[in-house]
Design a protein around this motif. Sequence first.
Motif, PDB file in Angstrom:
ATOM      1  N   PRO A   3      37.027  21.041 -36.953  1.00 22.80           N
ATOM      2  CA  PRO A   3      35.770  21.605 -37.465  1.00 22.80           C
ATOM      3  C   PRO A   3      35.118  20.743 -38.539  1.00 22.80           C
ATOM      4  O   PRO A   3      33.900  20.587 -38.570  1.00 22.80           O
ATOM      5  CB  PRO A   3      36.190  22.969 -38.003  1.00 22.80           C
ATOM      6  CG  PRO A   3      37.351  23.347 -37.146  1.00 22.80           C
ATOM      7  CD  PRO A   3      38.084  22.068 -36.888  1.00 22.80           C
ATOM      8  N   ASP A   4      35.920  20.167 -39.432  1.00 23.91           N
ATOM      9  CA  ASP A   4      35.369  19.290 -40.466  1.00 23.91           C
ATOM     10  C   ASP A   4      34.685  18.072 -39.848  1.00 23.91           C
ATOM     11  O   ASP A   4      33.604  17.665 -40.283  1.00 23.91           O
ATOM     12  CB  ASP A   4      36.478  18.832 -41.416  1.00 23.91           C
ATOM     13  CG  ASP A   4      36.836  19.891 -42.442  1.00 23.91           C
ATOM     14  OD1 ASP A   4      35.937  20.664 -42.835  1.00 23.91           O
ATOM     15  OD2 ASP A   4      38.014  19.960 -42.836  1.00 23.91           O
ATOM     16  N   GLU A   5      35.313  17.490 -38.849  1.00 30.70           N
ATOM     17  CA  GLU A   5      34.738  16.313 -38.195  1.00 30.70           C
ATOM     18  C   GLU A   5      33.468  16.655 -37.438  1.00 30.70           C
ATOM     19  O   GLU A   5      32.514  15.868 -37.429  1.00 30.70           O
ATOM     20  CB  GLU A   5      35.777  15.694 -37.250  1.00 30.70           C
ATOM     21  CG  GLU A   5      36.967  15.078 -37.956  1.00 30.70           C
ATOM     22  CD  GLU A   5      38.085  14.678 -37.017  1.00 30.70           C
ATOM     23  OE1 GLU A   5      38.895  13.812 -37.397  1.00 30.70           O
ATOM     24  OE2 GLU A   5      38.145  15.245 -35.893  1.00 30.70           O
ATOM     25  N   ILE A   6      33.449  17.819 -36.820  1.00 35.36           N
ATOM     26  CA  ILE A   6      32.245  18.246 -36.094  1.00 35.36           C
ATOM     27  C   ILE A   6      31.084  18.420 -37.059  1.00 35.36           C
ATOM     28  O   ILE A   6      29.966  17.961 -36.811  1.00 35.36           O
ATOM     29  CB  ILE A   6      32.522  19.556 -35.327  1.00 35.36           C
ATOM     30  CG1 ILE A   6      33.534  19.312 -34.208  1.00 35.36           C
ATOM     31  CG2 ILE A   6      31.229  20.134 -34.756  1.00 35.36           C
ATOM     32  CD1 ILE A   6      34.070  20.581 -33.586  1.00 35.36           C
ATOM     33  N   GLY A   7      31.330  19.115 -38.173  1.00 36.86           N
ATOM     34  CA  GLY A   7      30.280  19.312 -39.165  1.00 36.86           C
ATOM     35  C   GLY A   7      29.779  18.007 -39.730  1.00 36.86           C
ATOM     36  O   GLY A   7      28.570  17.809 -39.897  1.00 36.86           O
ATOM     37  N   ALA A   8      30.688  17.079 -40.026  1.00 39.90           N
ATOM     38  CA  ALA A   8      30.285  15.781 -40.568  1.00 39.90           C
ATOM     39  C   ALA A   8      29.499  14.981 -39.550  1.00 39.90           C
ATOM     40  O   ALA A   8      28.507  14.314 -39.889  1.00 39.90           O
ATOM     41  CB  ALA A   8      31.527  15.007 -41.011  1.00 39.90           C
ATOM     42  N   ALA A  21      27.520  21.665 -44.237  1.00 41.44           N
ATOM     43  CA  ALA A  21      28.549  21.963 -43.244  1.00 41.44           C
ATOM     44  C   ALA A  21      29.719  22.658 -43.903  1.00 41.44           C
ATOM     45  O   ALA A  21      30.104  22.341 -45.035  1.00 41.44           O
ATOM     46  CB  ALA A  21      29.007  20.684 -42.549  1.00 41.44           C
ATOM     47  N   GLY A  22      30.298  23.607 -43.205  1.00 39.49           N
ATOM     48  CA  GLY A  22      31.479  24.319 -43.674  1.00 39.49           C
ATOM     49  C   GLY A  22      32.305  24.747 -42.482  1.00 39.49           C
ATOM     50  O   GLY A  22      32.109  24.262 -41.362  1.00 39.49           O
ATOM     51  N   ILE A  23      33.218  25.679 -42.708  1.00 35.66           N
ATOM     52  CA  ILE A  23      34.093  26.171 -41.654  1.00 35.66           C
ATOM     53  C   ILE A  23      34.098  27.691 -41.703  1.00 35.66           C
ATOM     54  O   ILE A  23      34.223  28.282 -42.780  1.00 35.66           O
ATOM     55  CB  ILE A  23      35.529  25.630 -41.806  1.00 35.66           C
ATOM     56  CG1 ILE A  23      35.532  24.092 -41.775  1.00 35.66           C
ATOM     57  CG2 ILE A  23      36.439  26.167 -40.691  1.00 35.66           C
ATOM     58  CD1 ILE A  23      36.897  23.484 -42.024  1.00 35.66           C
ATOM     59  N   SER A  24      33.972  28.329 -40.540  1.00 38.08           N
ATOM     60  CA  SER A  24      34.021  29.780 -40.471  1.00 38.08           C
ATOM     61  C   SER A  24      35.453  30.260 -40.635  1.00 38.08           C
ATOM     62  O   SER A  24      36.402  29.476 -40.641  1.00 38.08           O
ATOM     63  CB  SER A  24      33.472  30.252 -39.121  1.00 38.08           C
ATOM     64  OG  SER A  24      34.383  29.933 -38.079  1.00 38.08           O
ATOM     65  N   ALA A  32      33.239  24.948 -36.932  1.00 39.12           N
ATOM     66  CA  ALA A  32      32.337  24.256 -37.850  1.00 39.12           C
ATOM     67  C   ALA A  32      31.073  25.091 -37.961  1.00 39.12           C
ATOM     68  O   ALA A  32      30.526  25.549 -36.955  1.00 39.12           O
ATOM     69  CB  ALA A  32      32.018  22.871 -37.321  1.00 39.12           C
ATOM     70  N   THR A  33      30.609  25.313 -39.174  1.00 43.38           N
ATOM     71  CA  THR A  33      29.379  26.061 -39.425  1.00 43.38           C
ATOM     72  C   THR A  33      28.417  25.140 -40.159  1.00 43.38           C
ATOM     73  O   THR A  33      28.722  24.662 -41.251  1.00 43.38           O
ATOM     74  CB  THR A  33      29.666  27.308 -40.283  1.00 43.38           C
ATOM     75  OG1 THR A  33      30.629  28.128 -39.610  1.00 43.38           O
ATOM     76  CG2 THR A  33      28.395  28.108 -40.499  1.00 43.38           C
ATOM     77  N   VAL A  34      27.264  24.898 -39.544  1.00 41.28           N
ATOM     78  CA  VAL A  34      26.317  23.924 -40.077  1.00 41.28           C
ATOM     79  C   VAL A  34      24.992  24.616 -40.354  1.00 41.28           C
ATOM     80  O   VAL A  34      24.371  25.173 -39.440  1.00 41.28           O
ATOM     81  CB  VAL A  34      26.115  22.748 -39.105  1.00 41.28           C
ATOM     82  CG1 VAL A  34      25.141  21.732 -39.688  1.00 41.28           C
ATOM     83  CG2 VAL A  34      27.457  22.080 -38.790  1.00 41.28           C
ATOM     84  N   ASP A  35      24.576  24.605 -41.628  1.00 44.63           N
ATOM     85  CA  ASP A  35      23.278  25.168 -42.017  1.00 44.63           C
ATOM     86  C   ASP A  35      22.243  24.052 -42.031  1.00 44.63           C
ATOM     87  O   ASP A  35      22.443  23.012 -42.671  1.00 44.63           O
ATOM     88  CB  ASP A  35      23.377  25.789 -43.413  1.00 44.63           C
ATOM     89  CG  ASP A  35      24.199  27.064 -43.406  1.00 44.63           C
ATOM     90  OD1 ASP A  35      23.675  28.094 -42.963  1.00 44.63           O
ATOM     91  OD2 ASP A  35      25.368  27.018 -43.829  1.00 44.63           O
ATOM     92  N   VAL A  36      21.134  24.295 -41.334  1.00 44.84           N
ATOM     93  CA  VAL A  36      20.071  23.294 -41.256  1.00 44.84           C
ATOM     94  C   VAL A  36      18.746  23.950 -41.649  1.00 44.84           C
ATOM     95  O   VAL A  36      18.565  25.161 -41.462  1.00 44.84           O
ATOM     96  CB  VAL A  36      19.954  22.695 -39.836  1.00 44.84           C
ATOM     97  CG1 VAL A  36      21.258  22.030 -39.425  1.00 44.84           C
ATOM     98  CG2 VAL A  36      19.546  23.751 -38.814  1.00 44.84           C
ATOM     99  N   THR A  52      27.577  12.239 -27.508  1.00 46.01           N
ATOM    100  CA  THR A  52      28.769  12.205 -26.651  1.00 46.01           C
ATOM    101  C   THR A  52      30.020  12.705 -27.368  1.00 46.01           C
ATOM    102  O   THR A  52      30.930  13.225 -26.726  1.00 46.01           O
ATOM    103  CB  THR A  52      29.003  10.779 -26.126  1.00 46.01           C
ATOM    104  OG1 THR A  52      29.074   9.877 -27.242  1.00 46.01           O
ATOM    105  CG2 THR A  52      27.868  10.349 -25.202  1.00 46.01           C
ATOM    106  N   ASP A  53      30.081  12.558 -28.690  1.00 50.10           N
ATOM    107  CA  ASP A  53      31.241  13.049 -29.426  1.00 50.10           C
ATOM    108  C   ASP A  53      31.237  14.569 -29.558  1.00 50.10           C
ATOM    109  O   ASP A  53      32.292  15.193 -29.661  1.00 50.10           O
ATOM    110  CB  ASP A  53      31.297  12.425 -30.821  1.00 50.10           C
ATOM    111  CG  ASP A  53      31.645  10.948 -30.782  1.00 50.10           C
ATOM    112  OD1 ASP A  53      32.316  10.520 -29.820  1.00 50.10           O
ATOM    113  OD2 ASP A  53      31.231  10.224 -31.703  1.00 50.10           O
TER     114      ASP A  53
END
Length: 206
Positions: A3-8, A21-24, A32-36, A52-53
């Motif tokens: 999740p950390d890598e996804i958010g980053a 970015a954070g984690i639920s 991964a929880t991402v606020d935009v 692709t990642d």
Amino acid sequence: MTPDEIGARLGALLTPTEVTAGISGGQAYARATVDVPLSQWRAALRAARDDTDLACDFFDWLSAVDEQDDGFDVVAHLWSTTHRHGVLLRTRVPRAAATVPSVVDLYPGAGWHERETHEMFGIDFDGHPNLAPLLLPPEFEGHPLRKEFVLASRVAKPWPGAKEPGESEGGGTRRQAMRPPGVPAPGEWGPAARRPADGEPDAGGA
């Protein structure tokens, strides 16, 4: 990816200074929880799909949370059928101008979810081809999942389901009933509130 890598990764694909970015919760099922910001809503969903990642090719669901004076949080969950990971994307819209760009062209599966969120919260989705009523009759007024919406059934009769703490099936001491937030006291809403007092003429002047 964790999740950390996804958010980053998603933050790096957008404007990092505007993305949080954070984690639920959920321990092994955390996402991964991402606020935009609203301006990057479509870009965030497109990046999650096309990178692709990340490769989040499956649209799982979309809904909203009423944050009252702070507006509404619109939340979408995407999933990668290839990498077997997911991401929660979230943006906030002001209550007075609750409009979000539609993502139906990016994820056709979002169509039903945007219609339901429009109907239940009164949030518009700019670019959606048909925000027609989905669950409620056409004559229904209001948006039932807004926190200020009064649930008539909770005023007209006792709420069904589990008893309040301290109440038992066998009777005995009962805790004083409490009204849920947003529900007026008896007599403050409905026909009883409009009934004329003794000695006052009714609406017909009788």
